[in-house]
Each structure stands twice: as structure tokens, then as C-alpha cells.
Design a protein around this motif. Structure first.
Motif, short mmCIF file in Angstrom:
data_model
loop_
_atom_site.label_atom_id
_atom_site.label_comp_id
_atom_site.label_asym_id
_atom_site.label_seq_id
_atom_site.Cartn_x
_atom_site.Cartn_y
_atom_site.Cartn_z
N ASN A 221 0.94 -1.31 0.18
CA ASN A 221 -0.06 0.02 -0.01
C ASN A 221 0.95 1.34 0.13
OD1 ASN A 221 -1.72 1.91 0.54
ND2 ASN A 221 -2.61 1.20 2.30
N PRO A 222 0.94 1.87 -1.21
CA PRO A 222 1.83 3.08 -0.95
C PRO A 222 1.32 4.30 -0.31
CG PRO A 222 0.68 2.88 -3.33
CD PRO A 222 0.53 1.64 -2.43
N TYR A 223 -0.18 4.03 -0.16
CA TYR A 223 -0.68 5.17 0.66
C TYR A 223 -1.02 4.86 1.96
CZ TYR A 223 -1.46 6.91 -4.03
OH TYR A 223 -1.20 7.51 -5.22
N LYS B 226 -7.53 18.63 2.48
CA LYS B 226 -8.69 19.28 1.98
C LYS B 226 -8.49 19.34 0.23
CE LYS B 226 -10.01 21.10 5.76
NZ LYS B 226 -11.19 20.55 6.59
N ASP B 227 -7.46 18.72 -0.36
CA ASP B 227 -7.20 18.65 -1.66
C ASP B 227 -7.75 17.40 -2.05
OD1 ASP B 227 -6.14 21.17 -1.60
OD2 ASP B 227 -4.25 20.54 -1.30
N CYS B 228 -8.18 16.32 -1.45
CA CYS B 228 -8.64 14.90 -1.61
C CYS B 228 -9.68 14.99 -3.13
CB CYS B 228 -9.08 14.09 -0.44
SG CYS B 228 -7.59 13.54 0.39
N PRO B 229 -10.77 15.81 -2.89
CA PRO B 229 -11.66 15.77 -3.86
C PRO B 229 -11.37 15.75 -5.52
CG PRO B 229 -12.69 16.92 -2.13
CD PRO B 229 -11.28 16.65 -1.76
N ALA B 230 -10.23 16.70 -5.37
CA ALA B 230 -9.38 17.09 -6.71
C ALA B 230 -8.21 16.08 -7.17
CB ALA B 230 -8.99 18.57 -6.84
N CYS B 231 -7.75 15.04 -6.12
CA CYS B 231 -6.99 14.23 -6.53
C CYS B 231 -7.36 13.07 -7.14
CB CYS B 231 -6.23 13.68 -5.05
SG CYS B 231 -4.72 12.54 -5.32
N GLU B 232 -6.53 12.35 -8.25
CA GLU B 232 -7.08 11.43 -9.10
C GLU B 232 -6.65 10.10 -8.37
OE1 GLU B 232 -3.12 10.88 -11.84
OE2 GLU B 232 -4.35 12.62 -12.46
N LYS B 233 -5.92 9.89 -7.33
CA LYS B 233 -5.46 8.81 -6.57
C LYS B 233 -6.46 8.70 -5.16
CE LYS B 233 -2.06 7.85 -9.08
NZ LYS B 233 -1.71 6.79 -9.73
N GLN B 234 -7.54 9.61 -5.30
CA GLN B 234 -8.42 9.46 -3.91
C GLN B 234 -8.88 8.08 -3.59
OE1 GLN B 234 -11.84 11.81 -4.25
NE2 GLN B 234 -12.25 11.50 -2.30
N LYS B 235 -9.35 7.40 -4.51
CA LYS B 235 -10.16 6.16 -4.30
C LYS B 235 -9.03 4.86 -3.55
CE LYS B 235 -14.02 6.78 -6.21
NZ LYS B 235 -15.09 7.35 -5.44
N LEU B 236 -7.65 5.37 -4.07
CA LEU B 236 -6.79 4.35 -3.57
C LEU B 236 -6.17 4.87 -2.17
CD1 LEU B 236 -4.37 4.16 -6.75
CD2 LEU B 236 -6.04 2.52 -5.90
N CYS B 237 -6.29 5.93 -1.94
CA CYS B 237 -5.76 6.66 -0.74
C CYS B 237 -6.82 6.46 0.68
CB CYS B 237 -5.29 7.82 -0.82
SG CYS B 237 -4.56 8.86 0.44
N THR B 238 -8.00 6.63 0.24
CA THR B 238 -9.11 6.84 1.15
C THR B 238 -10.38 6.57 0.81
OG1 THR B 238 -10.17 8.33 2.91
CG2 THR B 238 -9.76 9.34 0.81
N LYS B 239 -11.29 5.87 1.86
CA LYS B 239 -12.67 5.61 1.39
C LYS B 239 -13.62 6.65 1.58
CE LYS B 239 -11.98 0.96 2.98
NZ LYS B 239 -12.21 -0.07 4.05
N GLY B 240 -13.18 7.85 2.46
CA GLY B 240 -14.08 8.87 2.37
C GLY B 240 -13.84 9.91 1.52
N LYS B 241 -14.39 11.14 1.94
CA LYS B 241 -14.13 12.38 0.83
C LYS B 241 -12.77 12.77 1.14
CE LYS B 241 -18.05 15.14 -0.05
NZ LYS B 241 -19.02 16.25 0.63
N HIS B 242 -12.45 13.01 2.36
CA HIS B 242 -11.06 13.61 2.67
C HIS B 242 -10.09 12.53 3.36
CE1 HIS B 242 -12.50 17.55 1.49
NE2 HIS B 242 -13.54 17.23 2.19
N ARG B 243 -8.75 12.45 3.07
CA ARG B 243 -8.00 11.68 4.00
C ARG B 243 -7.62 12.09 5.35
NH1 ARG B 243 -4.18 6.89 3.34
NH2 ARG B 243 -3.60 6.99 5.42
N GLN B 244 -7.58 11.51 6.33
CA GLN B 244 -7.39 11.94 7.67
C GLN B 244 -6.19 10.86 8.32
OE1 GLN B 244 -10.74 11.85 10.07
NE2 GLN B 244 -12.03 13.40 8.96
N LEU B 245 -5.45 11.52 8.84
CA LEU B 245 -4.72 10.91 9.77
C LEU B 245 -4.82 11.36 11.17
CD1 LEU B 245 -1.04 11.41 8.08
CD2 LEU B 245 -2.46 9.44 8.01
#
Length: 151
Positions: free
Chosen positions: A10-12, A55-74
Motif C-alpha cells: 500500500n503506497p498510501y 482538503k485537496d482530496c476531492p480533486a486528487c485522481e488517487k483519492q480512491k486508492l488513498c481513502t474511502k471517504g471524501k478527505h484523507r485523515q491521519l
């Protein structure tokens, strides 16, 4: 599965996010910034953590790989710094040698406590508890000798 295999798969993974001390933020593998969003308290494990949100996740093309939600949270626990220091100590040569020595000693206590079910001593007083502990150790050693002779 060990952590190295999970990181390669998992690169993310959260370990690929780099902390930026100056801005108190994290940088994701796609160079997007996760800014501090507030503090959180987990009721079950009673741990405080800082939440960082991208906050930039909705515009990111890798969003589906990185998170299941709208925004990635740590969620970074406050004790994460201590964990990292312990990992560094254990990964050093001196730490590995100490841990090997500790594993040999602790396995005996773990066996007595878990497998032989001695959770606590029943007698009170130093002399009585010493005698009880010695009997437990004698029993454990006799079990080992018997096991060796049977093999």
C-alpha cells in the motif's frame, strides 16, 4: 503480515506520509498537504490524538486508492513519538541483543503465568511467597526435564 510487506503493498499507508514540523502538517505521497484539524479523544483506549485532514482530496485522481471517504485523515496519537523512539532503540544492534536476552527470560515467566496458570501467589509474607515461588520453579524445571527425557 509484517509492516514492511504492508508498506510495499500500500503506497498510501500512513507511514508514507511525511511530517512537516514548520507547518505542523503532513505531506502525502501525492504532495498534498494534510493540515491540523483538531484534537480527538478515543474513549475505548483513552488516547488523545491529533487529526490531520487533506482538503485537496476531492480533486486528487488517487483519492480512491488513498481513502474511502471524501478527505484523507491521519490520527496521530500523542504517544507516537515515544513509539518511534522505542522502535529506533529496538532496531539498533544493542537493542536487538538486549531484546534477545529478554525474550529468553520472559518466555519462562510467560509459560508459568499463561500455560501453567499461576496468575498470582496465594501466600503472604516474604518467606512464604519465596517458598511458593520456588515450588512453582521446581515444578516447571521438573516438567522440562521430563520433556527432555521423553524426546
Amino acid at each position: 503480515m509484517n509492516i514492511e510487506a504492508e508498506l510495499e503493498k500500500n503506497p498510501y499507508h500512513r507511514n508514507h506520509f511525511v511530517y512537516n514540523k514548520e507547518n505542523d502538517s503532513y505531506i502525502c505521497p501525492e504532495n498534498k498537504e494534510l493540515i491540523f484539524g483538531g484534537n480527538s479523544f478515543h474513549k475505548l483506549n483513552k488516547q488523545k490524538s491529533s487529526v490531520y485532514i487533506c482538503k485537496d482530496c476531492p480533486a486528487c485522481e488517487k483519492q480512491k486508492l488513498c481513502t474511502k471517504g471524501k478527505h484523507r485523515q491521519l490520527h496521530v496519537q500523542t504517544r507516537e513519538i515515544l513509539r518511534q523512539q522505542i522502535r529506533e532503540r529496538l532496531n539498533s544492534l544493542e537493542g536487538k541483543l538486549k531484546y534477545l536476552k529478554r525474550m529468553r527470560i520472559e518466555s519462562v515467566f510467560g509459560n508459568i503465568k499463561h500455560n501453567l496458570n499461576y496468575m498470582h501467589l496465594y501466600l503472604k509474607g516474604l518467606a512464604k511467597t519465596t517458598a511458593e515461588w520456588q515450588l512453582i520453579c521446581i515444578g516447571d524445571n521438573l516438567r522440562k526435564i521430563h520433556k527432555l527425557k521423553m524426546a
